[in-house]
Design a protein around this motif. Structure first.
Motif, PDB file in Angstrom:
ATOM      1  N   GLU A 130      59.350  11.423  43.791  1.00  0.00           N
ATOM      2  CA  GLU A 130      60.456  12.688  43.692  1.00  0.00           C
ATOM      3  C   GLU A 130      60.175  12.222  42.128  1.00  0.00           C
ATOM      4  OE1 GLU A 130      65.663  12.414  44.269  1.00  0.00           O
ATOM      5  OE2 GLU A 130      63.721  10.882  45.196  1.00  0.00           O
ATOM      6  N   PHE A 131      60.517  14.029  41.336  1.00  0.00           N
ATOM      7  CA  PHE A 131      60.849  14.559  39.853  1.00  0.00           C
ATOM      8  C   PHE A 131      61.669  14.485  39.968  1.00  0.00           C
ATOM      9  CE2 PHE A 131      55.888  15.608  41.528  1.00  0.00           C
ATOM     10  CZ  PHE A 131      55.299  15.774  40.343  1.00  0.00           C
ATOM     11  N   ILE A 132      62.270  13.721  39.270  1.00  0.00           N
ATOM     12  CA  ILE A 132      63.761  13.510  38.703  1.00  0.00           C
ATOM     13  C   ILE A 132      63.947  13.983  36.887  1.00  0.00           C
ATOM     14  CG2 ILE A 132      65.968  11.767  37.566  1.00  0.00           C
ATOM     15  CD1 ILE A 132      64.785  10.065  39.155  1.00  0.00           C
ATOM     16  N   GLU A 133      64.808  15.847  36.839  1.00  0.00           N
ATOM     17  CA  GLU A 133      65.022  15.827  35.635  1.00  0.00           C
ATOM     18  C   GLU A 133      66.729  15.616  35.650  1.00  0.00           C
ATOM     19  OE1 GLU A 133      64.127  19.594  34.386  1.00  0.00           O
ATOM     20  OE2 GLU A 133      62.443  20.589  35.913  1.00  0.00           O
ATOM     21  N   LEU A 134      66.781  15.136  34.341  1.00  0.00           N
ATOM     22  CA  LEU A 134      67.762  15.141  34.073  1.00  0.00           C
ATOM     23  C   LEU A 134      69.093  16.000  33.790  1.00  0.00           C
ATOM     24  CD1 LEU A 134      67.800  12.411  30.465  1.00  0.00           C
ATOM     25  CD2 LEU A 134      67.575  11.868  32.895  1.00  0.00           C
ATOM     26  N   ASP A 135      70.102  15.871  34.065  1.00  0.00           N
ATOM     27  CA  ASP A 135      71.331  17.239  33.787  1.00  0.00           C
ATOM     28  C   ASP A 135      71.734  17.438  32.538  1.00  0.00           C
ATOM     29  OD1 ASP A 135      74.195  15.761  33.219  1.00  0.00           O
ATOM     30  OD2 ASP A 135      73.794  14.906  35.535  1.00  0.00           O
ATOM     31  N   PRO A 136      72.074  18.456  31.978  1.00  0.00           N
ATOM     32  CA  PRO A 136      72.660  18.863  30.812  1.00  0.00           C
ATOM     33  C   PRO A 136      73.184  17.728  29.987  1.00  0.00           C
ATOM     34  CG  PRO A 136      72.189  20.862  32.313  1.00  0.00           C
ATOM     35  CD  PRO A 136      72.459  19.815  33.025  1.00  0.00           C
ATOM     36  N   ALA A 137      74.343  17.432  30.770  1.00  0.00           N
ATOM     37  CA  ALA A 137      74.808  16.113  29.463  1.00  0.00           C
ATOM     38  C   ALA A 137      74.950  15.565  29.759  1.00  0.00           C
ATOM     39  CB  ALA A 137      77.646  16.334  31.185  1.00  0.00           C
ATOM     40  N   GLU A 138      73.762  14.486  31.143  1.00  0.00           N
ATOM     41  CA  GLU A 138      73.269  13.135  31.008  1.00  0.00           C
ATOM     42  C   GLU A 138      72.297  13.036  29.934  1.00  0.00           C
ATOM     43  OE1 GLU A 138      72.725   9.405  31.494  1.00  0.00           O
ATOM     44  OE2 GLU A 138      74.566  10.504  32.224  1.00  0.00           O
ATOM     45  N   GLU A 139      71.895  14.670  29.442  1.00  0.00           N
ATOM     46  CA  GLU A 139      70.460  14.724  28.380  1.00  0.00           C
ATOM     47  C   GLU A 139      71.182  14.334  26.793  1.00  0.00           C
ATOM     48  OE1 GLU A 139      67.198  18.061  26.625  1.00  0.00           O
ATOM     49  OE2 GLU A 139      68.432  17.806  28.489  1.00  0.00           O
ATOM     50  N   LYS A 140      72.172  15.362  26.986  1.00  0.00           N
ATOM     51  CA  LYS A 140      73.229  14.727  25.667  1.00  0.00           C
ATOM     52  C   LYS A 140      73.250  13.549  25.745  1.00  0.00           C
ATOM     53  CE  LYS A 140      77.623  17.144  23.506  1.00  0.00           C
ATOM     54  NZ  LYS A 140      78.410  18.598  23.634  1.00  0.00           N
ATOM     55  N   ARG A 141      73.895  13.616  26.726  1.00  0.00           N
ATOM     56  CA  ARG A 141      73.997  11.353  25.712  1.00  0.00           C
ATOM     57  C   ARG A 141      72.873  10.921  26.065  1.00  0.00           C
ATOM     58  NH1 ARG A 141      77.629  12.701  30.344  1.00  0.00           N
ATOM     59  NH2 ARG A 141      76.493  11.352  32.112  1.00  0.00           N
ATOM     60  N   TRP A 142      72.007  10.962  26.254  1.00  0.00           N
ATOM     61  CA  TRP A 142      70.377  10.329  26.168  1.00  0.00           C
ATOM     62  C   TRP A 142      70.132  10.647  24.618  1.00  0.00           C
ATOM     63  CZ3 TRP A 142      66.160   8.985  29.886  1.00  0.00           C
ATOM     64  CH2 TRP A 142      66.608   8.421  30.944  1.00  0.00           C
ATOM     65  N   ARG A 143      70.332  12.432  23.945  1.00  0.00           N
ATOM     66  CA  ARG A 143      69.754  12.527  23.003  1.00  0.00           C
ATOM     67  C   ARG A 143      70.523  11.730  21.680  1.00  0.00           C
ATOM     68  NH1 ARG A 143      67.319  17.551  21.344  1.00  0.00           N
ATOM     69  NH2 ARG A 143      66.568  18.804  23.574  1.00  0.00           N
ATOM     70  N   HIS A 144      72.464  11.298  22.364  1.00  0.00           N
ATOM     71  CA  HIS A 144      73.303  10.830  20.896  1.00  0.00           C
ATOM     72  C   HIS A 144      72.789   9.489  20.924  1.00  0.00           C
ATOM     73  CE1 HIS A 144      77.045   9.834  18.885  1.00  0.00           C
ATOM     74  NE2 HIS A 144      76.927   9.082  20.133  1.00  0.00           N
ATOM     75  N   LYS A 145      72.277   8.936  21.903  1.00  0.00           N
ATOM     76  CA  LYS A 145      71.956   7.600  21.798  1.00  0.00           C
ATOM     77  C   LYS A 145      70.619   7.458  21.166  1.00  0.00           C
ATOM     78  CE  LYS A 145      74.831   4.855  24.300  1.00  0.00           C
ATOM     79  NZ  LYS A 145      75.151   3.670  24.440  1.00  0.00           N
ATOM     80  N   VAL A 146      69.549   8.612  21.265  1.00  0.00           N
ATOM     81  CA  VAL A 146      68.234   8.583  20.262  1.00  0.00           C
ATOM     82  C   VAL A 146      68.174   8.906  18.711  1.00  0.00           C
ATOM     83  CG1 VAL A 146      66.965   7.536  21.981  1.00  0.00           C
ATOM     84  CG2 VAL A 146      66.882  10.083  21.121  1.00  0.00           C
ATOM     85  N   ALA A 147      69.374   9.133  18.646  1.00  0.00           N
ATOM     86  CA  ALA A 147      69.010   9.511  17.456  1.00  0.00           C
ATOM     87  C   ALA A 147      69.525   8.943  15.968  1.00  0.00           C
ATOM     88  CB  ALA A 147      70.622  10.936  16.925  1.00  0.00           C
ATOM     89  N   ALA A 148      69.922   7.831  15.796  1.00  0.00           N
ATOM     90  CA  ALA A 148      70.203   6.858  14.787  1.00  0.00           C
ATOM     91  C   ALA A 148      68.570   6.305  14.574  1.00  0.00           C
ATOM     92  CB  ALA A 148      70.615   5.462  15.380  1.00  0.00           C
ATOM     93  N   VAL A 149      67.733   6.416  15.575  1.00  0.00           N
ATOM     94  CA  VAL A 149      65.922   5.562  15.405  1.00  0.00           C
ATOM     95  C   VAL A 149      65.651   6.497  14.190  1.00  0.00           C
ATOM     96  CG1 VAL A 149      63.940   5.898  16.486  1.00  0.00           C
ATOM     97  CG2 VAL A 149      65.817   5.291  18.083  1.00  0.00           C
ATOM     98  N   GLU A 150      65.278   7.660  14.068  1.00  0.00           N
ATOM     99  CA  GLU A 150      65.449   8.802  12.568  1.00  0.00           C
ATOM    100  C   GLU A 150      65.478   8.584  11.348  1.00  0.00           C
ATOM    101  OE1 GLU A 150      64.769  12.971  11.023  1.00  0.00           O
ATOM    102  OE2 GLU A 150      65.484  13.213  13.486  1.00  0.00           O
ATOM    103  N   ILE A 151      66.863   7.885  12.006  1.00  0.00           N
ATOM    104  CA  ILE A 151      67.045   7.655  10.451  1.00  0.00           C
ATOM    105  C   ILE A 151      67.190   6.192   9.732  1.00  0.00           C
ATOM    106  CG2 ILE A 151      69.871   6.759   9.408  1.00  0.00           C
ATOM    107  CD1 ILE A 151      71.137   8.730  11.242  1.00  0.00           C
ATOM    108  N   ALA A 152      66.938   5.279  10.862  1.00  0.00           N
ATOM    109  CA  ALA A 152      66.564   3.760  10.571  1.00  0.00           C
ATOM    110  C   ALA A 152      65.385   3.813   9.632  1.00  0.00           C
ATOM    111  CB  ALA A 152      66.741   3.151  11.965  1.00  0.00           C
ATOM    112  N   LEU A 153      64.089   4.838  10.292  1.00  0.00           N
ATOM    113  CA  LEU A 153      62.586   4.912  10.406  1.00  0.00           C
ATOM    114  C   LEU A 153      63.004   5.188   8.469  1.00  0.00           C
ATOM    115  CD1 LEU A 153      60.020   4.765  11.012  1.00  0.00           C
ATOM    116  CD2 LEU A 153      60.241   7.495  11.727  1.00  0.00           C
ATOM    117  N   ARG A 154      63.417   6.801   8.360  1.00  0.00           N
ATOM    118  CA  ARG A 154      63.873   7.379   7.315  1.00  0.00           C
ATOM    119  C   ARG A 154      64.246   5.734   6.129  1.00  0.00           C
ATOM    120  NH1 ARG A 154      68.755  10.769   6.464  1.00  0.00           N
ATOM    121  NH2 ARG A 154      69.319   8.527   6.390  1.00  0.00           N
ATOM    122  N   ASP A 155      65.004   5.461   7.070  1.00  0.00           N
ATOM    123  CA  ASP A 155      65.171   4.096   5.225  1.00  0.00           C
ATOM    124  C   ASP A 155      64.409   3.431   4.991  1.00  0.00           C
ATOM    125  OD1 ASP A 155      68.014   5.549   5.523  1.00  0.00           O
ATOM    126  OD2 ASP A 155      69.104   4.095   6.833  1.00  0.00           O
TER     127      ASP A 155
END
Length: 374
Positions: free
Chosen positions: A300-325
């Motif tokens: 079964e193929f699952i795609e995140l709905d737009p609201a859920e995708e937005k939540r995932w994007r928000h969660k992972v945003a800190a990863v780039e900041i930490a790597l940069r630092d």
């Protein structure tokens, strides 16, 4: 809107239409080269039956013979029969092999800068990411690889990784606390940020852990999931477009030094075309073929709905900041690295797959390896 480059849900027909030049380049008839003056020894953990071997490497070896008029041949060992998968650097330095995997995703401590190539949502396709990684290699990544005593053979980015699981992974709550097999690099941080428990391991290790029930899901490309047979155990495929990783092949310094100057430019051109063709035909075409098999197997193929995708994007945003630092604290010019990555990614966004292959063929990067006349 029609995608210019290969997308994660493209059909086989759509990928075939986008990869004309890559397939033409690999379409070399066999030649009777006799005894080649120089032999490139290639080794990897991937199975010999894999499309990466049969549809990319094997025909590329014929192309290398044509380009060098039979002077550079190949010997290959697959399935991890020559050396353990994570001992590529040692195998290259000891003279055991000449070209083999030295994946930056396997050791973020050795290759800290290359972790930036796995930042979420950075690239549109494997071919675009491959082009940019090779374009920026000399400026941002070469010191880490050459500091290990190896040269860069080719940098190839994967298609986007998907989550293969036994139970649905359609939300953060589904993922929370679940053990996910993934690479050891930035991808592990991404899944930790999402609330999962990352288990860093290679593809063969991930397959074993998933079959044994040690992990609930595996983050992997479609083509690799087919190659290792992961889809026989998984029941769901979640497309989150979180990450793609770079799977570098190191080149032995001794081989490069043995290669006569008159063959070096051709050999470099072969490597650059191999990188782009591999991205397009293994991760692109084989990925589309894999999805057909997944569907036939009842996944079964699952795609995140737009609201859920937005939540995932928000969660992972800190990863780039930490790597940069972290890179900055280690004395790296992280700001320049990230700026170059985003600018280069944007610059190739309007190119189609054939145009990227044409650039690899007609304007190959010449600064990944030492000067051809050295």
């Amino acid at each position: 809107m029609t995608r210019l480059q290969i997308g994660g849900n493209d059909s086989v027909a759509e990928v075939l239409a986008k990869t004309t030049l890559a397939r033409q380049w690999l379409d070399s008839p066999a030649i009777d080269a006799g005894q080649s003056a120089h032999t490139l020894r290639v080794s990897a953990h991937i199975p010999e039956a894999s499309p990466a071997v049969q549809d990319v490497f094997v025909p590329s070896f014929r192309r290398l013979l044509h380009m060098t008029q039979g002077q550079v041949g190949t010997q290959s060992v697959w399935g991890g029969a020559l050396h353990p998968e994570r001992q590529g650097i040692e195998a290259l330095r000891s003279g055991l092999t000449d070209l083999c995997p030295v994946y930056s995703a396997w050791d973020p401590k050795l290759f800290p800068a290359a972790q930036a190539l796995s930042l979420p949502f950075l690239f549109d396709s494997a071919e675009a990411a491959t082009h940019v990684s090779e374009q920026l290699y000399r400026r941002h990544f070469s010191a880490d690889f050459e500091g290990q005593g190896v040269l860069m053979g080719r940098m190839v980015a994967t298609s986007e990784y998907n989550l293969f699981s036994r139970t649905p992974m359609a939300s953060l709550s589904d993922l929370a606390g679940q053990r996910v097999a993934c690479s050891d690099g930035l991808e592990s941080r991404i899944f930790a940020a999402l609330g999962a428990v990352p288990v860093g391991c290679s593809t063969p290790e991930a397959k074993r852990r998933f079959v044994e029930g040690d992990v609930a899901a595996v983050s992997i490309s479609d083509s690799a999931a087919l190659t290792v047979g992961l889809f026989h155990t998984a029941r769901y495929r979640t497309q989150a477009n979180l990450v793609r990783v770079n799977l570098e092949y190191g080149l032995s310094t001794a081989f490069w030094q043995r290669l006569p100057a008159e063959h070096r430019a051709l050999f470099n051109a072969w490597l650059r075309a191999l990188a782009q063709a591999g991205a397009q035909l293994f991760y692109g075409l084989s990925g589309a073929q894999a999805r057909e098999e997944f569907a036939q197997a009842g996944i079964e193929f699952i795609e995140l709905d737009p609201a859920e995708e937005k939540r995932w994007r928000h969660k992972v945003a800190a990863v780039e900041i930490a790597l940069r630092d972290e890179l900055t604290q280690a004395g790296r010019d992280a700001q320049a690295l990230l700026s170059d990555l985003y600018q280069a990614a944007e610059a190739v966004r309007g190119l189609n797959s054939d145009e990227l292959m044409s650039m690899a063929l007609n304007q190959p990067f010449t600064d990944l390896l030492p000067c051809f006349d050295s």
